[in-house]
Design a protein around this motif. Structure first.
Motif, mmCIF file in Angstrom:
data_model
loop_
_atom_site.group_PDB
_atom_site.id
_atom_site.type_symbol
_atom_site.label_atom_id
_atom_site.label_comp_id
_atom_site.label_asym_id
_atom_site.label_seq_id
_atom_site.Cartn_x
_atom_site.Cartn_y
_atom_site.Cartn_z
ATOM 1 N N TYR A 1 3.955 -7.410 16.759
ATOM 2 C CA TYR A 1 4.371 -6.623 15.650
ATOM 3 C C TYR A 1 5.088 -5.450 15.924
ATOM 4 C CZ TYR A 1 3.358 -2.834 12.229
ATOM 5 O OH TYR A 1 3.347 -1.801 11.391
ATOM 6 N N THR B 1 -1.950 5.195 8.460
ATOM 7 C CA THR B 1 -1.822 5.772 7.313
ATOM 8 C C THR B 1 -2.737 5.349 6.290
ATOM 9 O OG1 THR B 1 0.536 5.972 7.691
ATOM 10 C CG2 THR B 1 0.092 6.000 5.209
ATOM 11 N N VAL C 1 12.575 -10.900 0.930
ATOM 12 C CA VAL C 1 13.725 -9.976 1.190
ATOM 13 C C VAL C 1 14.822 -10.784 1.669
ATOM 14 C CG1 VAL C 1 14.578 -8.362 3.099
ATOM 15 C CG2 VAL C 1 12.389 -7.819 1.745
ATOM 16 N N GLU C 2 14.765 -11.944 2.489
ATOM 17 C CA GLU C 2 15.803 -12.376 2.942
ATOM 18 C C GLU C 2 16.344 -13.466 1.656
ATOM 19 O OE1 GLU C 2 12.907 -12.129 3.914
ATOM 20 O OE2 GLU C 2 12.155 -13.679 5.153
ATOM 21 N N THR D 1 -2.694 -5.747 -0.069
ATOM 22 C CA THR D 1 -3.046 -4.688 -0.861
ATOM 23 C C THR D 1 -3.265 -4.897 -2.307
ATOM 24 O OG1 THR D 1 -2.423 -3.253 0.940
ATOM 25 C CG2 THR D 1 -2.540 -2.238 -1.210
ATOM 26 N N ARG E 1 9.045 -13.461 10.910
ATOM 27 C CA ARG E 1 9.331 -12.751 9.551
ATOM 28 C C ARG E 1 9.976 -11.301 9.373
ATOM 29 N NH1 ARG E 1 6.918 -14.363 4.486
ATOM 30 N NH2 ARG E 1 6.533 -12.136 4.053
ATOM 31 N N PHE F 1 0.943 -1.311 0.080
ATOM 32 C CA PHE F 1 0.038 0.031 0.039
ATOM 33 C C PHE F 1 0.981 1.321 0.047
ATOM 34 C CE2 PHE F 1 -1.945 2.896 2.981
ATOM 35 C CZ PHE F 1 -2.505 3.659 2.182
ATOM 36 N N VAL F 2 1.572 1.505 0.876
ATOM 37 C CA VAL F 2 2.512 2.649 1.084
ATOM 38 C C VAL F 2 3.666 2.549 0.017
ATOM 39 C CG1 VAL F 2 4.145 4.043 2.435
ATOM 40 C CG2 VAL F 2 2.177 2.765 3.610
ATOM 41 N N LYS G 1 9.232 -4.179 15.385
ATOM 42 C CA LYS G 1 9.607 -2.888 14.576
ATOM 43 C C LYS G 1 10.805 -2.373 15.605
ATOM 44 C CE LYS G 1 7.146 -2.405 11.396
ATOM 45 N NZ LYS G 1 7.607 -2.245 9.756
ATOM 46 N N LEU H 1 10.337 -0.960 3.829
ATOM 47 C CA LEU H 1 8.804 -0.996 4.015
ATOM 48 C C LEU H 1 8.557 -2.500 4.424
ATOM 49 C CD1 LEU H 1 8.023 1.477 1.267
ATOM 50 C CD2 LEU H 1 7.063 1.763 3.649
ATOM 51 N N LEU I 1 5.340 5.730 11.633
ATOM 52 C CA LEU I 1 4.024 5.753 10.831
ATOM 53 C C LEU I 1 2.768 5.820 11.771
ATOM 54 C CD1 LEU I 1 4.420 4.564 7.278
ATOM 55 C CD2 LEU I 1 5.510 6.596 8.144
ATOM 56 N N ASP J 1 9.852 -7.223 -3.092
ATOM 57 C CA ASP J 1 8.431 -7.590 -2.567
ATOM 58 C C ASP J 1 7.982 -8.893 -2.808
ATOM 59 O OD1 ASP J 1 5.511 -7.542 -1.937
ATOM 60 O OD2 ASP J 1 5.765 -5.723 -1.765
ATOM 61 N N ASP J 2 7.564 -9.923 -2.039
ATOM 62 C CA ASP J 2 7.217 -11.207 -2.295
ATOM 63 C C ASP J 2 5.674 -11.538 -2.642
ATOM 64 O OD1 ASP J 2 5.998 -11.062 0.180
ATOM 65 O OD2 ASP J 2 7.122 -12.428 1.096
ATOM 66 N N SER K 1 3.264 -10.858 -0.634
ATOM 67 C CA SER K 1 2.402 -11.701 0.306
ATOM 68 C C SER K 1 1.311 -10.780 0.945
ATOM 69 C CB SER K 1 3.322 -12.222 1.277
ATOM 70 O OG SER K 1 3.994 -11.191 1.845
ATOM 71 N N GLY K 2 1.555 -9.557 0.780
ATOM 72 C CA GLY K 2 0.482 -8.604 1.611
ATOM 73 C C GLY K 2 -0.974 -8.435 0.972
HETATM 74 N N1 NAD Z 1 -0.247 1.525 6.764
HETATM 75 C C1 NAD Z 1 -0.136 1.819 8.125
HETATM 76 O O1 NAD Z 1 -1.068 2.404 8.772
HETATM 77 C C2 NAD Z 1 1.178 1.543 8.632
HETATM 78 C C3 NAD Z 1 1.307 2.328 10.040
HETATM 79 C C4 NAD Z 1 2.678 2.356 10.585
HETATM 80 C C5 NAD Z 1 3.654 1.623 10.086
HETATM 81 N N2 NAD Z 1 3.546 0.809 8.507
HETATM 82 C C6 NAD Z 1 4.490 0.208 8.124
HETATM 83 O O2 NAD Z 1 4.617 0.757 6.617
HETATM 84 C C7 NAD Z 1 5.044 -0.342 6.097
HETATM 85 C C8 NAD Z 1 4.226 -0.593 4.847
HETATM 86 O O3 NAD Z 1 2.911 -0.950 5.237
HETATM 87 P P1 NAD Z 1 1.702 -1.053 4.279
HETATM 88 O O4 NAD Z 1 0.575 -0.693 4.931
HETATM 89 O O5 NAD Z 1 1.865 -0.648 2.850
HETATM 90 O O6 NAD Z 1 1.615 -2.574 4.472
HETATM 91 P P2 NAD Z 1 1.364 -3.831 2.995
HETATM 92 O O7 NAD Z 1 1.091 -5.125 3.458
HETATM 93 O O8 NAD Z 1 0.574 -3.217 1.944
HETATM 94 O O9 NAD Z 1 2.858 -3.463 2.403
HETATM 95 C C9 NAD Z 1 3.836 -4.500 2.835
HETATM 96 C C10 NAD Z 1 4.559 -5.203 1.732
HETATM 97 O O10 NAD Z 1 5.700 -6.035 2.265
HETATM 98 C C11 NAD Z 1 5.673 -7.164 1.427
HETATM 99 N N3 NAD Z 1 6.445 -8.196 2.336
HETATM 100 C C12 NAD Z 1 6.085 -8.236 3.596
HETATM 101 N N4 NAD Z 1 7.121 -9.061 4.043
HETATM 102 C C13 NAD Z 1 7.839 -9.526 3.168
HETATM 103 C C14 NAD Z 1 9.060 -9.982 3.017
HETATM 104 N N5 NAD Z 1 9.724 -10.720 4.027
HETATM 105 N N6 NAD Z 1 9.694 -9.871 1.827
HETATM 106 C C15 NAD Z 1 9.376 -9.420 0.866
HETATM 107 N N7 NAD Z 1 8.269 -8.693 0.850
HETATM 108 C C16 NAD Z 1 7.628 -8.934 2.143
HETATM 109 C C17 NAD Z 1 4.264 -7.418 1.299
HETATM 110 O O11 NAD Z 1 4.155 -8.371 0.246
HETATM 111 C C18 NAD Z 1 3.466 -6.342 0.956
HETATM 112 O O12 NAD Z 1 3.417 -5.957 -0.160
HETATM 113 C C19 NAD Z 1 5.293 -1.366 6.818
HETATM 114 O O13 NAD Z 1 6.711 -1.802 7.366
HETATM 115 C C20 NAD Z 1 4.251 -1.064 8.063
HETATM 116 O O14 NAD Z 1 4.923 -1.706 9.302
HETATM 117 C C21 NAD Z 1 2.345 1.291 7.882
#
Ligand code: NAD
Length: 330
Positions: free
Chosen positions: A150, A180, A59-60, A39, A96, A13-14, A154, A77, A177, A33-34, A36-37
């Motif tokens: 979680y 968001t 990532v790993e 969005t 993870r 998403f972000v 962090k 991210l 953040l 990006d794998d 797995s999220g």
């Molecule tokens: N959206 C919010 O409100 C918010 C608030 C605080 C912090 N954050 C932080 O911002 C970042 C992005 O959040 P988001 O809302 O976009 O979430 P999201 O789930 O949409 O995006 C995270 C992305 O990371 C990828 N991912 C997860 N683990 C992975 C791995 N081991 N290897 C490769 N890809 C991996 C997922 O496929 C996903 O596309 C995160 O670190 C989250 O903790 C977001």
């Protein structure tokens, strides 16, 4: 030479909004990006974009060192996010997230590449001061309760980042953040606004977890992306910890009513017991408000969009995507 950035989680998403903004200003972007999220990745420019390369893997397992050698900086991210997933799979969420952060930090140390680590307001725990400054106490990085797995992952990432900068002189920025939101976010894993908007537009009850008097400050994703870009513009200077969020506080019940109005919805409001949604171990944060002086001072940054604009933008985009959401649900 065109500036290049590595963005982990760049299909999320972000991340997808950040990738779009970097490409729009002419930069080159490498995404790991794998997928797995939760969005929908419609916002991500396709792999065919000439300045975007997407490595669809964990990532790993990505060749981080060789990727970083090509880059000015890394934005980390990638993370397992969402309260639902944290409560259902705390161990997996923690492991993870820590593993992915470790891999990024180790490669950044080898390549001496500046890092922007994206953290969360969750690190301030259950009863943060209002507003909460960056210097407030954090949850422990060695977690014992599912609810904070979680957040602990962090904190662990932030601590390791701080050590890397102090001991090895690699610039490491950490940003926390606060809620968001905006177009393209999925409500599947417990994110409050997209869930309410989808319910309002599909005539289902708009669900409020708990009494609804708990407060949040919702910031538009494009304001956050602006903050991240400002950090990238000074990323080679010694990094610090910065809250990024909105100072406009709302109760969750008032947010539900605003969603109802903006969507012109006749959906009723429905209170659900949070413990029945997330399990008996769930603990609510009653008020969560960021102190934003540091981001203002260091970056000249403040969130520009009001809560109403954020909600209206989310409603408009979600309305356009409804046919696709309905098809996906079949
Ligand atoms: N959206 C919010 O409100 C918010 C608030 C605080 C912090 N954050 C932080 O911002 C970042 C992005 O959040 P988001 O809302 O976009 O979430 P999201 O789930 O949409 O995006 C995270 C992305 O990371 C990828 N991912 C997860 N683990 C992975 C791995 N081991 N290897 C490769 N890809 C991996 C997922 O496929 C996903 O596309 C995160 O670190 C989250 O903790 C977001």
């Amino acid at each position: 030479m065109i500036p290049s950035y590595l963005v982990t989680g760049g299909a999320g998403f972000v991340g997808s909004r950040l990738v779009g903004a970097l490409l729009a200003r002419g930069d080159r972007v490498l995404v790991v990006d794998d997928a797995s999220g939760p969005t929908a990745r419609t916002e991500t420019p396709g792999p065919a974009h000439p300045r975007l390369t997407w490595f669809r893997r964990q990532v790993e397992e990505a060749p981080l060192t060789s990727l970083m050698e090509e880059c000015q900086a890394v934005v980390h991210l990638a993370a397992v996010v969402g309260m639902r997933r944290t409560m259902e799979q705390p161990r997996r969420t923690y492991a993870r997230n820590v593993r992915a952060s470790w891999a990024v930090l180790a490669a950044a140390e080898r390549c001496r590449t500046p890092l922007l680590l994206v953290s969360s307001s969750e690190v301030y725990g259950r009863r943060p001061p209002v507003p909460v400054p960056e210097s407030a106490p954090l949850v422990s990085s060695t977690w014992s309760e599912a609810r904070w797995a979680y957040a602990a992952s962090k904190v662990r990432m932030e601590e390791a980042g701080e050590r890397l900068q102090r001991r090895r002189g690699v610039p490491v920025w950490r940003t926390r953040l606060f809620n968001t939101v905006g177009p393209g976010q999925s409500g599947r894993h417990g994110m409050v606004l997209p869930r309410m908007v989808e319910q309002a537009l599909t005539n289902q009850p708009i669900t409020i977890f708990g009494d609804g008097d708990q407060t949040r400050c919702l910031v538009h994703v494009d304001d956050v992306v602006d903050g991240l870009l400002r950090i990238l513009d000074c990323v080679e200077e010694p990094g610090e910890v910065l809250n990024l969020g909105s100072s406009e506080e709302t109760t969750v019940a008032a947010l539900a009513r605003l969603v109802q109005r903006c969507a012109s919805s006749s959906s009723p409001l429905l209170h659900l017991n949070s413990e029945r949604v997330y399990g008996a171990d769930y603990q609510e944060v009653r008020r969560r408000v960021p102190e934003l002086d540091r981001a203002q001072r260091r970056l000249g940054w403040t969130a520009r969009r009001s809560l109403r604009e954020v909600v209206e933008d989310t409603v408009t985009t979600c309305r356009e995507q409804l046919p696709r959401l309905r098809t996906a649900a079949l």
